[in-house]
Structures are given as C-alpha cells and as structure tokens.
Design a protein around this motif. Structure first.
Motif, mmCIF file in Angstrom:
data_model
loop_
_atom_site.group_PDB
_atom_site.id
_atom_site.type_symbol
_atom_site.label_atom_id
_atom_site.label_comp_id
_atom_site.label_asym_id
_atom_site.label_seq_id
_atom_site.Cartn_x
_atom_site.Cartn_y
_atom_site.Cartn_z
ATOM 1 N N TYR A 82 0.673 -1.293 0.025
ATOM 2 C CA TYR A 82 -0.196 -0.125 0.086
ATOM 3 C C TYR A 82 0.708 1.447 -0.158
ATOM 4 O O TYR A 82 1.993 1.075 0.368
ATOM 5 C CB TYR A 82 -0.750 -0.090 1.099
ATOM 6 C CG TYR A 82 -0.194 0.013 2.635
ATOM 7 C CD1 TYR A 82 -0.126 1.113 3.344
ATOM 8 C CD2 TYR A 82 0.024 -1.245 2.982
ATOM 9 C CE1 TYR A 82 0.676 1.209 4.404
ATOM 10 C CE2 TYR A 82 0.576 -1.177 4.249
ATOM 11 C CZ TYR A 82 0.887 0.107 4.950
ATOM 12 O OH TYR A 82 1.705 0.010 6.153
ATOM 13 N N ASP A 83 0.232 2.424 -0.405
ATOM 14 C CA ASP A 83 0.918 3.628 -0.435
ATOM 15 C C ASP A 83 0.733 4.211 1.000
ATOM 16 O O ASP A 83 -0.544 4.477 1.381
ATOM 17 C CB ASP A 83 0.153 4.499 -1.268
ATOM 18 C CG ASP A 83 0.577 6.021 -1.645
ATOM 19 O OD1 ASP A 83 1.352 6.353 -0.598
ATOM 20 O OD2 ASP A 83 0.325 6.897 -2.408
ATOM 21 N N PRO A 84 1.855 4.495 1.762
ATOM 22 C CA PRO A 84 1.682 4.836 3.050
ATOM 23 C C PRO A 84 1.276 6.627 3.038
ATOM 24 O O PRO A 84 0.904 6.973 4.298
ATOM 25 C CB PRO A 84 3.002 4.802 3.627
ATOM 26 C CG PRO A 84 3.806 4.781 2.505
ATOM 27 C CD PRO A 84 3.243 4.309 1.259
ATOM 28 N N ASN A 85 1.297 7.347 2.203
ATOM 29 C CA ASN A 85 0.923 8.591 1.909
ATOM 30 C C ASN A 85 -0.447 8.814 1.538
ATOM 31 O O ASN A 85 -0.904 9.923 1.389
ATOM 32 C CB ASN A 85 1.877 9.437 1.246
ATOM 33 C CG ASN A 85 3.438 9.030 1.756
ATOM 34 O OD1 ASN A 85 3.615 9.346 2.946
ATOM 35 N ND2 ASN A 85 4.269 8.788 0.701
ATOM 36 N N LYS A 86 -1.366 7.661 1.189
ATOM 37 C CA LYS A 86 -2.530 8.110 0.566
ATOM 38 C C LYS A 86 -3.544 7.080 1.056
ATOM 39 O O LYS A 86 -3.296 5.704 0.760
ATOM 40 C CB LYS A 86 -2.407 8.195 -0.779
ATOM 41 C CG LYS A 86 -3.901 8.664 -1.592
ATOM 42 C CD LYS A 86 -3.597 8.755 -2.989
ATOM 43 C CE LYS A 86 -4.869 9.132 -3.653
ATOM 44 N NZ LYS A 86 -4.654 9.159 -5.137
ATOM 45 N N GLN A 87 -4.447 7.427 1.778
ATOM 46 C CA GLN A 87 -5.334 6.381 2.151
ATOM 47 C C GLN A 87 -6.469 6.138 0.994
ATOM 48 O O GLN A 87 -6.828 6.902 0.426
ATOM 49 C CB GLN A 87 -6.496 6.920 3.409
ATOM 50 C CG GLN A 87 -6.824 5.957 4.522
ATOM 51 C CD GLN A 87 -7.358 6.618 5.688
ATOM 52 O OE1 GLN A 87 -7.472 7.950 5.782
ATOM 53 N NE2 GLN A 87 -7.501 5.699 6.619
ATOM 54 N N ARG A 88 -7.009 4.775 1.097
ATOM 55 C CA ARG A 88 -7.619 4.385 0.139
ATOM 56 C C ARG A 88 -8.751 3.554 0.880
ATOM 57 O O ARG A 88 -8.663 2.675 1.924
ATOM 58 C CB ARG A 88 -6.938 3.746 -0.747
ATOM 59 C CG ARG A 88 -6.468 2.473 -0.598
ATOM 60 C CD ARG A 88 -5.833 1.707 -1.674
ATOM 61 N NE ARG A 88 -5.821 0.275 -1.271
ATOM 62 C CZ ARG A 88 -5.718 -0.620 -2.013
ATOM 63 N NH1 ARG A 88 -5.914 -0.530 -3.525
ATOM 64 N NH2 ARG A 88 -5.576 -1.766 -1.555
ATOM 65 N N GLU A 90 -10.830 0.022 1.614
ATOM 66 C CA GLU A 90 -10.375 -1.264 1.814
ATOM 67 C C GLU A 90 -11.825 -2.244 2.219
ATOM 68 O O GLU A 90 -12.558 -1.642 3.051
ATOM 69 C CB GLU A 90 -9.334 -1.596 2.901
ATOM 70 C CG GLU A 90 -7.870 -1.021 2.510
ATOM 71 C CD GLU A 90 -6.818 -1.421 3.278
ATOM 72 O OE1 GLU A 90 -7.037 -2.578 3.842
ATOM 73 O OE2 GLU A 90 -6.066 -0.834 3.755
#
Length: 111
Positions: A82-88, A90
């Motif tokens: 996952y991208d630690p700088n952008k929440q998505r 789940e």
C-alpha cells in the motif's frame, strides 16, 4: 527472445511447466528495492520499498510503498502492498487467524 532481451530482460528457456522464459534480472533498473531493514510487527513484518529508478513500465508508479507480511496460520500468509501517504478504501473483510510465529509456519519469508 529478441524482444525480451531488447527490454533488458533475461531469456532462459526451460522444460519446467509454466515457468517464465523472459524475466527481469536481479540487478534490473525496474521495480522496487528495500529501504532500510524489515521491521518486526505483532503479526509478522513490515518493510518500506522505494522505486529503483525513474524508468517505468506501466506508469503512475508509487514510491515509497509499504509491504506488510502477516503470519495468519501455519499454512496461510497474508501480504499487503500500500501507499503509506494516501489512504484508500479497503473492503471491510475480517479474516481471523490465531496468529502464528515464523517458527511455527509451514512457509518461509525472506527479504
């Protein structure tokens, strides 16, 4: 073979069923490399990966990315990138497991 090698890949024919004949060499400029050491967590390991170079095969690459490895059962491993700088979003899927240690698992994880 020519198209494979023109991309900087390695060509190796084999009789092993379903094995790829064209693949990136270990020192390829594509992909990601580990940044620092793997961090032990309550359920497994966490490691940060950074893009190796500006070269891209697919575009819109994310760097850094985090790889989390979770030992769920003796026979089940979960990994998450996952991208630690952008929440998505789940999917809220709860998968419970007793949480085994690496020594109890029927598989190995190497970084």
């Amino acid at each position: 073979r020519e198209a494979c090698e023109a991309r900087g890949c390695t060509w190796c024919s084999t009789d092993v069923p379903n094995a790829p004949w064209c693949f990136f060499p270990e020192d390829s400029p594509y992909g990601y490399a580990r940044s620092g050491n793997a961090e032990k967590t309550d359920k497994g390991w966490r490691v940060t990966l950074n893009k190796r170079q500006a070269l891209t095969l697919f575009g819109n690459d994310i760097s850094p990315i985090v790889l989390e490895v979770e030992f769920q059962t003796k026979d089940r491993l979960r990994f998450k990138l996952y991208d630690p700088n952008k929440q998505r979003f789940e999917v809220p899927l709860k998968i419970s497991g007793p949480g085994v240690t690496a020594e109890e698992a029927n598989y190995e994880v190497e970084f």
